[in-house]
Design a protein around this motif. Sequence first.
Motif, PDB file in Angstrom:
ATOM      1  N   THR A   1      41.877  40.244  35.069  1.00  0.00           N
ATOM      2  CA  THR A   1      43.021  41.145  35.170  1.00  0.00           C
ATOM      3  C   THR A   1      43.277  41.906  33.876  1.00  0.00           C
ATOM      4  OG1 THR A   1      44.040  39.635  36.766  1.00  0.00           O
ATOM      5  CG2 THR A   1      45.464  41.306  35.764  1.00  0.00           C
ATOM      6  N   PHE A   2      43.265  41.206  32.733  1.00  0.00           N
ATOM      7  CA  PHE A   2      43.552  41.844  31.448  1.00  0.00           C
ATOM      8  C   PHE A   2      42.477  42.860  31.092  1.00  0.00           C
ATOM      9  CE2 PHE A   2      45.999  37.875  30.961  1.00  0.00           C
ATOM     10  CZ  PHE A   2      47.221  38.400  30.566  1.00  0.00           C
ATOM     11  N   PHE A   3      41.227  42.503  31.311  1.00  0.00           N
ATOM     12  CA  PHE A   3      40.125  43.397  30.978  1.00  0.00           C
ATOM     13  C   PHE A   3      40.162  44.646  31.860  1.00  0.00           C
ATOM     14  CE2 PHE A   3      35.443  44.428  30.878  1.00  0.00           C
ATOM     15  CZ  PHE A   3      35.412  44.779  29.540  1.00  0.00           C
TER      16      PHE A   3
ATOM     17  N   ARG B   1      42.821  45.929  33.212  1.00  0.00           N
ATOM     18  CA  ARG B   1      43.974  46.720  32.784  1.00  0.00           C
ATOM     19  C   ARG B   1      43.623  47.584  31.574  1.00  0.00           C
ATOM     20  NH1 ARG B   1      48.903  43.002  31.710  1.00  0.00           N
ATOM     21  NH2 ARG B   1      48.404  42.521  33.895  1.00  0.00           N
ATOM     22  N   LEU B   2      42.869  47.022  30.642  1.00  0.00           N
ATOM     23  CA  LEU B   2      42.459  47.793  29.467  1.00  0.00           C
ATOM     24  C   LEU B   2      41.440  48.869  29.842  1.00  0.00           C
ATOM     25  CD1 LEU B   2      42.159  45.009  26.740  1.00  0.00           C
ATOM     26  CD2 LEU B   2      43.759  46.920  26.757  1.00  0.00           C
ATOM     27  N   LEU B   3      40.535  48.561  30.756  1.00  0.00           N
ATOM     28  CA  LEU B   3      39.566  49.561  31.205  1.00  0.00           C
ATOM     29  C   LEU B   3      40.272  50.773  31.807  1.00  0.00           C
ATOM     30  CD1 LEU B   3      36.807  47.328  32.879  1.00  0.00           C
ATOM     31  CD2 LEU B   3      36.491  48.815  30.896  1.00  0.00           C
ATOM     32  N   LYS B   4      41.342  50.514  32.560  1.00  0.00           N
ATOM     33  CA  LYS B   4      42.066  51.602  33.210  1.00  0.00           C
ATOM     34  C   LYS B   4      42.970  52.350  32.237  1.00  0.00           C
ATOM     35  CE  LYS B   4      42.112  49.612  37.880  1.00  0.00           C
ATOM     36  NZ  LYS B   4      42.967  49.113  38.989  1.00  0.00           N
ATOM     37  N   SER B   5      43.714  51.628  31.395  1.00  0.00           N
ATOM     38  CA  SER B   5      44.676  52.283  30.499  1.00  0.00           C
ATOM     39  C   SER B   5      43.983  53.123  29.430  1.00  0.00           C
ATOM     40  CB  SER B   5      45.582  51.234  29.845  1.00  0.00           C
ATOM     41  OG  SER B   5      44.833  50.362  29.009  1.00  0.00           O
TER      42      SER B   5
ATOM     43  N   PHE C   1      30.180  43.136  28.628  1.00  0.00           N
ATOM     44  CA  PHE C   1      30.641  41.759  28.442  1.00  0.00           C
ATOM     45  C   PHE C   1      32.113  41.707  28.845  1.00  0.00           C
ATOM     46  CE2 PHE C   1      27.415  42.445  25.038  1.00  0.00           C
ATOM     47  CZ  PHE C   1      26.402  41.676  25.611  1.00  0.00           C
ATOM     48  N   ALA C   2      32.418  40.972  29.901  1.00  0.00           N
ATOM     49  CA  ALA C   2      33.781  40.940  30.444  1.00  0.00           C
ATOM     50  C   ALA C   2      34.455  39.614  30.094  1.00  0.00           C
ATOM     51  CB  ALA C   2      33.739  41.119  31.961  1.00  0.00           C
TER      52      ALA C   2
END
Length: 253
Positions: A53-55, A57-61, A83-84
């Motif tokens: 979820t956090f990764f 969110r950062l990919l989208k923002s 690397f996720a």
Amino acid sequence: MMDIRTKLVMLFLVTFLSVSAHVSAQSAPSPLPTSTPTRTNITAALEKAGQFTFFIRLLKSTLVGDQLNSQINSKSNQGFTIFAPTDNSFSNLPPGTLNSLSDQQKIQLIQFHVLPTVISLSQFQTVSNPVTTQAGDSSEDHFPLNVSTSGNQVNLTTGVNTARIDNTILSGSKVVIYQVDQVLLPAAMFQSSAPAPAPAKPEKAFSAAAADTPTSSNGATVDTSAGIPLRLHPVTIGSYIAVAVAAFLALLY
């Protein structure tokens, strides 16, 4: 006028040609429907796998996810290795770590998790260190990422922490996504600086009063009230006293 036999022959020919044309039209194969090529979507693959979820969110923002998807589906691009980090790895970061980063640093953090080529697990054993990431400069004091292997285990070292590849989320000709157990922290943003040296202690302490009162080299106080210092030597003072005493005695006698 045509006789009956001629009329019958012509009617037969017309009927035969009509039937033949109808049969030919029915037997012609219909064109196959054109299929739409499947487009790779990184965030969709991570959402399907869960625990990212956090990764995501950062990919989208940061819009890095959209850029990667566009490049992956381009014919000219060579692909990426991603690397996720899991949600647990983000939860293990010190509180406020992500909030302390600027927008540009968040972009660089995500790009640090992306290699500009597809690398399989077996190829990690032969890569040259430091490997190049999308974040750019891989020098020792910027964005170094070194790979080490032990059997089937692959470790990634940033100079700040070490992550382990735990699983393969997606493997394709243009992109491969690996699950890692730590957020990769680039040295340029997270390496602690050396502590500042302690200030040297003064050899001798002076009181404020003593510092405000100028003195001469022989210890006599200097009067600076007139702008020009008046230096009185102890011997000179004694001479003045002797003259004054002698004058006083002369007046008495």
